[in-house]
Scaffold this motif. Structure first.
Motif, PDB file in Angstrom:
ATOM      1  N   ALA A 256      43.244  54.885  27.098  1.00  0.00           N
ATOM      2  CA  ALA A 256      42.351  54.855  25.939  1.00  0.00           C
ATOM      3  C   ALA A 256      42.892  53.929  24.855  1.00  0.00           C
ATOM      4  O   ALA A 256      42.133  53.224  24.181  1.00  0.00           O
ATOM      5  CB  ALA A 256      42.169  56.272  25.398  1.00  0.00           C
ATOM      6  N   ARG A 257      44.221  53.917  24.701  1.00  0.00           N
ATOM      7  CA  ARG A 257      44.809  52.993  23.731  1.00  0.00           C
ATOM      8  C   ARG A 257      44.548  51.552  24.120  1.00  0.00           C
ATOM      9  O   ARG A 257      44.279  50.689  23.268  1.00  0.00           O
ATOM     10  CB  ARG A 257      46.323  53.250  23.631  1.00  0.00           C
ATOM     11  N   ALA A 259      41.977  50.455  25.690  1.00  0.00           N
ATOM     12  CA  ALA A 259      40.580  50.163  25.344  1.00  0.00           C
ATOM     13  C   ALA A 259      40.446  49.800  23.872  1.00  0.00           C
ATOM     14  O   ALA A 259      39.720  48.867  23.508  1.00  0.00           O
ATOM     15  CB  ALA A 259      39.698  51.360  25.690  1.00  0.00           C
ATOM     16  N   ARG A 260      41.147  50.543  23.020  1.00  0.00           N
ATOM     17  CA  ARG A 260      41.075  50.257  21.580  1.00  0.00           C
ATOM     18  C   ARG A 260      41.768  48.943  21.244  1.00  0.00           C
ATOM     19  O   ARG A 260      41.261  48.151  20.444  1.00  0.00           O
ATOM     20  CB  ARG A 260      41.707  51.410  20.792  1.00  0.00           C
ATOM     21  N   GLU A 261      42.921  48.702  21.847  1.00  0.00           N
ATOM     22  CA  GLU A 261      43.696  47.498  21.527  1.00  0.00           C
ATOM     23  C   GLU A 261      42.907  46.232  21.833  1.00  0.00           C
ATOM     24  O   GLU A 261      42.929  45.271  21.051  1.00  0.00           O
ATOM     25  CB  GLU A 261      45.001  47.507  22.321  1.00  0.00           C
ATOM     26  N   ARG A 263      39.611  46.024  22.249  1.00  0.00           N
ATOM     27  CA  ARG A 263      38.236  46.074  21.738  1.00  0.00           C
ATOM     28  C   ARG A 263      37.243  45.870  22.882  1.00  0.00           C
ATOM     29  O   ARG A 263      36.364  45.010  22.853  1.00  0.00           O
ATOM     30  CB  ARG A 263      38.014  45.016  20.661  1.00  0.00           C
ATOM     31  N   GLY A 282      42.250  59.763  20.141  1.00  0.00           N
ATOM     32  CA  GLY A 282      42.130  58.456  19.498  1.00  0.00           C
ATOM     33  C   GLY A 282      40.752  57.846  19.613  1.00  0.00           C
ATOM     34  O   GLY A 282      40.408  56.939  18.863  1.00  0.00           O
ATOM     35  N   LEU A 284      37.334  55.981  21.537  1.00  0.00           N
ATOM     36  CA  LEU A 284      37.083  54.674  22.126  1.00  0.00           C
ATOM     37  C   LEU A 284      36.598  53.710  21.054  1.00  0.00           C
ATOM     38  O   LEU A 284      36.061  54.136  20.030  1.00  0.00           O
ATOM     39  CB  LEU A 284      36.044  54.800  23.248  1.00  0.00           C
ATOM     40  N   PRO A 285      36.747  52.399  21.256  1.00  0.00           N
ATOM     41  CA  PRO A 285      36.435  51.442  20.179  1.00  0.00           C
ATOM     42  C   PRO A 285      34.933  51.362  19.889  1.00  0.00           C
ATOM     43  O   PRO A 285      34.093  51.619  20.763  1.00  0.00           O
ATOM     44  CB  PRO A 285      36.957  50.122  20.733  1.00  0.00           C
ATOM     45  N   ASP A 286      34.606  50.959  18.656  1.00  0.00           N
ATOM     46  CA  ASP A 286      33.199  50.836  18.274  1.00  0.00           C
ATOM     47  C   ASP A 286      32.543  49.605  18.884  1.00  0.00           C
ATOM     48  O   ASP A 286      31.345  49.377  18.710  1.00  0.00           O
ATOM     49  CB  ASP A 286      33.051  50.817  16.750  1.00  0.00           C
ATOM     50  N   THR A 287      33.324  48.804  19.625  1.00  0.00           N
ATOM     51  CA  THR A 287      32.766  47.645  20.327  1.00  0.00           C
ATOM     52  C   THR A 287      32.123  48.033  21.657  1.00  0.00           C
ATOM     53  O   THR A 287      31.423  47.216  22.270  1.00  0.00           O
ATOM     54  CB  THR A 287      33.877  46.621  20.608  1.00  0.00           C
TER      55      THR A 287
END
Length: 631
Positions: A256-257, A259-261, A263, A282, A284-287
């Protein structure tokens, strides 16, 4: 006739792809169009399209020097890495065939590959990946190339020196890859997919995945063919592909990190894994725009959780056996209020039929066996003509010479024309995305010196994944069988998902009237007492460990776990984690959060965490190791 073409609603695939480009040519066009764009990120390595093209050119030349040719195979027996992807591209470049078999897969898969195809080269990570005993038994063993001798910088530099490809063109009917699945007879099967079939499967996906610039993160290993759709859609359409390395793949929080890193805009997960990702604190990213699941049936509860936590994000359910080139049907944004999630409608160029045992159409709403026809039906099984003839049959309803793949899946068509999956006609299932054949498990167990006979069943567990249960008859005079030793025997020969979660000893195998093993009678022997006491297996059961062990036994349905066993390796799953947390929280309110159970996955670690929270930690005690989620 229930021959279902591709759907035509707003987000369904079009009736036919606008263009089917050879995969290698489509990748090369992206190298020319945007050479400095990021193509691949994996394990801390980032490669542009130009770097990836140069590295594949350098490796292709090396493999060619070692005898790789069209019609021959390179076996990629390395951990998931940039080199693994480069090797797949190098095979496409030379017109040869690839097969990915990671080092932790049973060596029997590698031996089957060398028996079934002409394996020219093996990319290996050290001596353990390719046992010398396996090579010595082969009349013409492949050349083994150590990945340690192939640094990426050297491959890129070598590729820069090549101005043109010296390789002869190959027809699109040539095999692109061979993917190994379990065999119901205990013998693995190598599914051969042509370059043209591979290209058609990739070209279908733009209408579902979208056309905007994308970053695609996939939670699968390269040996699972399900990874290929999103992977090569990215590389042939100019997007960025992000793959977890082995450590990131087995740690949900790390995935999951990732995915955020980066974007990410697209995710591909097995449903049970995605359930855990959704629970990551944490987020998931807003992208994120699209989530794709495949490999097993998603539940309405999972789709509901997705809609609640990620409203407006497209949910795509893909279905398809390996024999139908990655996936053959797709359902977009399914309704979670229905009893089951459909597997949807066919991709362009694919037809599906639901037939009875006499190959007659069944009425809508009734169940039959699913057959798949069209251009995505694979070439067949490598070196197994009888098995190929059994599963790839003549199409009595289509064009002359057409074939249907007999999936063995039970299906029906609803009032909207969407397909629904209802299980298997044989003893086969999928667990966490891996195809599990009960015959292969029985074959492995019967190779244990203490087992005279083994019968394996797969029992449904409510909304959870199936539970693999083995009934074992000891060899005369061998004494009682130890579940822990049987599980260890299986781990060296089976994927983790196929290792039975429960071993039931029997003094004889009951038979039915036809003198076959009476599986219904065996199922009555499955223990129903889930209040089994923890601590029956070996190990240190001091402190809170015995109490935690009892709760594990209640959740798993057996008390064979030792204090240091991985929860997911003894029958646990993402759904069972929720049940485990509820029971632990009832006993020790607030001592453990649900997300921590993916970071503390043994009885010992959970007991120590509880003691820490209660202020009982021993001086100098080290914290528990991080979690793994076994795939």
């Amino acid at each position: 006739m229930t021959r279902h073409p591709g759907a035509t609603d707003e987000f369904a695939p079009a009736d036919a792809p606008a263009e089917v480009r050879p995969v290698w040519a489509a990748f090369r066009s992206q190298v020319v169009r945007a050479p400095e764009a990021t193509a691949l990120i994996i394990g801390g390595v980032s490669l542009t399209y130009r770097d990836l093209a140069h590295a594949s050119a350098g490796l292709a030349r090396l493999l060619w020097q070692h005898g790789l040719r069209p019609g021959r195979v390179v076996c990629i027996r390395t951990q998931q890495s940039a080199l693994s992807v480069i090797a797949m591209l190098a095979a496409l470049r030379t017109g040869a065939t690839w097969a990915v078999l990671e080092p932790d897969l049973p060596v029997g898969r590698f031996e089957a590959l060398c028996r079934d195809v002409d394996c020219a080269v093996v990319l290996s990570e050290g001596g353990d990946a390719v046992p010398a005993s396996a090579l010595s038994a082969m009349p013409a063993p492949p050349t083994v190339v150590d990945a340690a001798d192939l640094p990426l910088t050297r491959l890129v530099e070598a590729g820069q020196e090549l101005l043109t490809d010296p390789y002869p063109p190959v027809p699109e009917q040539s095999p692109a890859y061979v993917a190994y699945t379990s065999g119901s007879t205990g013998v693995p099967k190598g599914v051969l997919v042509s370059r043209g079939q591979f290209a058609e499967s990739i070209s279908c996906r733009g209408s579902v995945y979208g056309t905007e610039r994308s970053v695609f993160l996939i939670a699968l290993r390269l040996s699972f063919d399900g990874i290929l759709g999103g992977m090569f859609w990215s590389l042939t359409d100019g997007h960025t592909l992000v793959l977890p390395d082995p450590r990131q793949l087995v740690q949900v929080a790390e995935f999951a990190r990732l995915a955020r890193e980066h974007r990410v805009t697209h995710l591909f997960n097995i449903p049970s894994y995605y359930r855990a990702v959704l629970q990551d604190p944490g987020g998931l990213p807003d992208t994120l725009r699209v989530v794709v699941v495949g490999g097993e049936a998603p539940t309405p509860q999972l789709v509901g959780a997705h809609n609640e936590r990620l409203p407006g994000i497209r949910f795509v359910n893909e279905y398809g056996p390996t024999e139908t080139t990655i996936a053959c049907t797709v359902e977009i944004d399914p309704d979670p209020s229905r009893d089951r999630i459909p597997i949807g409608r066919p991709w362009p160029g694919t037809q599906t039929l639901v037939l009875d045992e006499r190959l007659r159409e069944v009425p809508a709403g009734e169940r039959g066996e699913l057959y798949v026809g069209g251009s995505l039906v694979a070439l067949g099984y490598a070196n197994q003509p009888a098995r190929t003839a059994e599963r790839f049959v003549a199409d009595p309803y289509g064009r002359p010479g057409g074939r249907l793949y007999r999936t063995g899946d039970i299906a029906s068509v609803d009032e909207r024309g969407a397909l629904h999956y209802h299980g298997r006609t044989d003893d086969q299932t999928k667990i966490r995305g891996a195809r599990i054949e009960l015959g292969e498990i029985e074959s492995v167990l019967e190779r244990h010196p203490g087992v005279e006979q083994a019968v394996v069943v797969c029992e449904p567990a409510g909304q959870d994944e199936p539970q693999v249960i083995a009934f074992v008859l000891p060899t005369p005079g061998s004494g009682p069988l130890d579940a822990a030793k049987l599980r260890e025997h299986c781990r060296g020969r089976l994927m983790e998902q196929a290792t039975p979660t429960l071993f039931v000893p029997v003094d004889h195998m009951p038979l039915d009237r036809s003198t076959k093993v009476d599986r219904a009678a065996l199922r009555t022997l499955i223990p129903t007492d889930r209040q089994a006491s923890g601590g029956t297996a070996g190990g240190d059961w001091s402190g809170h460990r015995r109490a935690v062990g009892r709760i594990w036994a209640e959740v798993l349905g057996h008390s064979d776990s030792t204090p240091d066993d991985n929860f997911f390796a003894v029958g646990g799953s993402s759904i069972k984690v929720i049940d485990l947390h509820d029971r632990l929280d009832e006993r020790w309110p607030g001592a453990l959060r649900v997300g921590e159970l993916f970071d503390h996955i043994t009885i010992a670690a959970q007991a120590q965490r509880i003691a820490d929270r209660l202020g009982e930690r021993a001086p100098g005690q080290e914290p528990a190791p991080p979690a793994t989620y076994e795939l």
